[in-house]
Scaffold this active site. Structure first.
Site, PDB file in Angstrom:
ATOM      1  N   CYS A  11      13.564   7.329 -40.837  1.00 11.38           N
ATOM      2  CA  CYS A  11      14.459   7.627 -41.963  1.00 11.38           C
ATOM      3  C   CYS A  11      13.753   8.640 -42.861  1.00 11.38           C
ATOM      4  O   CYS A  11      12.822   9.325 -42.414  1.00 11.38           O
ATOM      5  CB  CYS A  11      14.845   6.357 -42.719  1.00 11.38           C
ATOM      6  SG  CYS A  11      13.455   5.480 -43.475  1.00 11.38           S
ATOM      7  N   ASN A  14      10.716   6.077 -45.055  1.00 13.73           N
ATOM      8  CA  ASN A  14      10.027   5.020 -44.267  1.00 13.73           C
ATOM      9  C   ASN A  14       9.638   3.837 -45.160  1.00 13.73           C
ATOM     10  O   ASN A  14       8.592   3.224 -44.966  1.00 13.73           O
ATOM     11  CB  ASN A  14       8.787   5.587 -43.536  1.00 13.73           C
ATOM     12  CG  ASN A  14       8.171   4.626 -42.515  1.00 13.73           C
ATOM     13  OD1 ASN A  14       6.965   4.625 -42.312  1.00 13.73           O
ATOM     14  ND2 ASN A  14       8.974   3.809 -41.872  1.00 13.73           N
ATOM     15  N   CYS A  16      12.734   1.948 -46.671  1.00 13.23           N
ATOM     16  CA  CYS A  16      13.954   1.121 -46.719  1.00 13.23           C
ATOM     17  C   CYS A  16      14.545   0.877 -45.334  1.00 13.23           C
ATOM     18  O   CYS A  16      14.513  -0.230 -44.815  1.00 13.23           O
ATOM     19  CB  CYS A  16      15.014   1.768 -47.612  1.00 13.23           C
ATOM     20  SG  CYS A  16      14.532   1.922 -49.339  1.00 13.23           S
ATOM     21  N   ARG A  17      15.109   1.918 -44.727  1.00  8.37           N
ATOM     22  CA  ARG A  17      15.888   1.719 -43.506  1.00  8.37           C
ATOM     23  C   ARG A  17      15.050   1.606 -42.239  1.00  8.37           C
ATOM     24  O   ARG A  17      15.278   0.703 -41.425  1.00  8.37           O
ATOM     25  CB  ARG A  17      16.895   2.874 -43.338  1.00  8.37           C
ATOM     26  CG  ARG A  17      17.971   2.880 -44.403  1.00  8.37           C
ATOM     27  CD  ARG A  17      18.736   4.200 -44.415  1.00  8.37           C
ATOM     28  NE  ARG A  17      17.892   5.295 -44.874  1.00  8.37           N
ATOM     29  CZ  ARG A  17      18.238   6.570 -44.897  1.00  8.37           C
ATOM     30  NH1 ARG A  17      19.426   6.925 -44.443  1.00  8.37           N
ATOM     31  NH2 ARG A  17      17.420   7.489 -45.350  1.00  8.37           N
ATOM     32  N   SER A  18      14.101   2.535 -42.047  1.00  8.27           N
ATOM     33  CA  SER A  18      13.397   2.506 -40.746  1.00  8.27           C
ATOM     34  C   SER A  18      12.431   1.328 -40.594  1.00  8.27           C
ATOM     35  O   SER A  18      12.313   0.801 -39.478  1.00  8.27           O
ATOM     36  CB  SER A  18      12.713   3.844 -40.438  1.00  8.27           C
ATOM     37  OG  SER A  18      11.741   4.179 -41.391  1.00  8.27           O
ATOM     38  N   ASP A 128      21.814   5.723 -47.009  1.00  5.67           N
ATOM     39  CA  ASP A 128      20.555   5.619 -47.743  1.00  5.67           C
ATOM     40  C   ASP A 128      20.771   4.693 -48.943  1.00  5.67           C
ATOM     41  O   ASP A 128      21.544   5.014 -49.845  1.00  5.67           O
ATOM     42  CB  ASP A 128      20.172   7.037 -48.198  1.00  5.67           C
ATOM     43  CG  ASP A 128      18.879   7.063 -48.974  1.00  5.67           C
ATOM     44  OD1 ASP A 128      18.374   5.986 -49.358  1.00  5.67           O
ATOM     45  OD2 ASP A 128      18.377   8.179 -49.214  1.00  5.67           O
TER      46      ASP A 128
HETATM   47  P1  4NP Z   1      14.605   5.329 -46.730  1.00  9.73           P
HETATM   48  O1  4NP Z   1      15.074   5.334 -48.261  1.00  9.73           O
HETATM   49  O2  4NP Z   1      14.721   6.755 -46.225  1.00  9.73           O
HETATM   50  O3  4NP Z   1      15.584   4.427 -46.067  1.00  9.73           O
HETATM   51  O4  4NP Z   1      13.189   4.796 -46.688  1.00  9.73           O
HETATM   52  C1  4NP Z   1      14.600   6.269 -49.193  1.00  9.73           C
HETATM   53  C2  4NP Z   1      13.383   6.041 -49.808  1.00  9.73           C
HETATM   54  C3  4NP Z   1      12.934   6.932 -50.761  1.00  9.73           C
HETATM   55  C4  4NP Z   1      13.697   8.039 -51.099  1.00  9.73           C
HETATM   56  C5  4NP Z   1      14.904   8.262 -50.474  1.00  9.73           C
HETATM   57  C6  4NP Z   1      15.356   7.368 -49.517  1.00  9.73           C
HETATM   58  N1  4NP Z   1      13.242   8.944 -52.094  1.00  9.73           N
HETATM   59  O5  4NP Z   1      13.959   9.936 -52.381  1.00  9.73           O
HETATM   60  O6  4NP Z   1      12.145   8.752 -52.655  1.00  9.73           O
END
Ligand code: 4NP
Length: 163
Positions: A11, A14, A16-18, A128
């Site tokens: 994602c 790294n 939240c989702r992955s 997201d």
């Molecule tokens: P992820 O979520 O891609 O599922 O881990 C996010 C975590 C951080 C950010 C965006 C999405 N950020 O912009 O910091």
């Protein structure tokens, strides 16, 4: 010994989702008795959160469903596109970044989006949840559990893991 099937979930951050997809897929693989056939990891296309543990909202949502998240955020690197058999993006933006890296690295990984296997694929992206409310994390968990189970079925068939 046969080589493990290597799967990397990717994602943006790294956190939240992955990491969730990694833990859910590992859980499902274990339930199928296939743990020793897989090598499973996750990474982010950005380095925004490098070294951080998974987001507490993801960890809490998963724990309520009996799944423990682990690991620290790392960035995807060119070598991942050679090392892993499947590199699975959470959304179209991640997939585009991975395809650029695949081209640049000459890697041989199969790059896909997780929701290609989702029986209810919506717009094809795992949304997201980072800037949204807590219900976003439950939605993401539902999507990931459903799509990951279907992806595992695909891999089982593709590799003839069950007679
Ligand atoms: P992820 O979520 O891609 O599922 O881990 C996010 C975590 C951080 C950010 C965006 C999405 N950020 O912009 O910091």
């Amino acid at each position: 010994m046969t080589e493990p099937i290597r799967v990397l979930f990717v994602c943006l951050g790294n956190i939240c989702r992955s990491p969730l997809a990694e833990a859910v897929f590992r859980h499902q693989v274990r339930e199928r008795g296939l743990a020793d056939r897989f090598d499973i990891d996750s990474a982010g296309t950005s380095g925004y959160h490098r070294g951080s543990p998974p987001d507490a909202r993801s960890t809490d949502t998963a724990r309520r469903r009996g799944i423990e998240l682990a690991g620290r955020s790392r960035s995807v690197v060119a070598g991942d596109l050679n090392r892993f058999d499947y590199v699975i993006a959470m959304d179209a933006e991640n997939e585009a970044a991975l395809r650029d890296l695949l081209r640049a690295s000459g890697g041989s990984a199969k790059v896909h989006r997780l929701r290609e296997w989702d029986p209810h694929p919506g717009d094809g992206n795992v949304p997201d949840p980072y800037y949204g409310g807590p219900s976003g994390f439950d939605d993401v968990q539902d999507i990931v559990e459903r799509a990951s189970a279907a992806f595992l079925e695909h891999v089982v068939r593709e590799h003839g893991l069950e007679g």
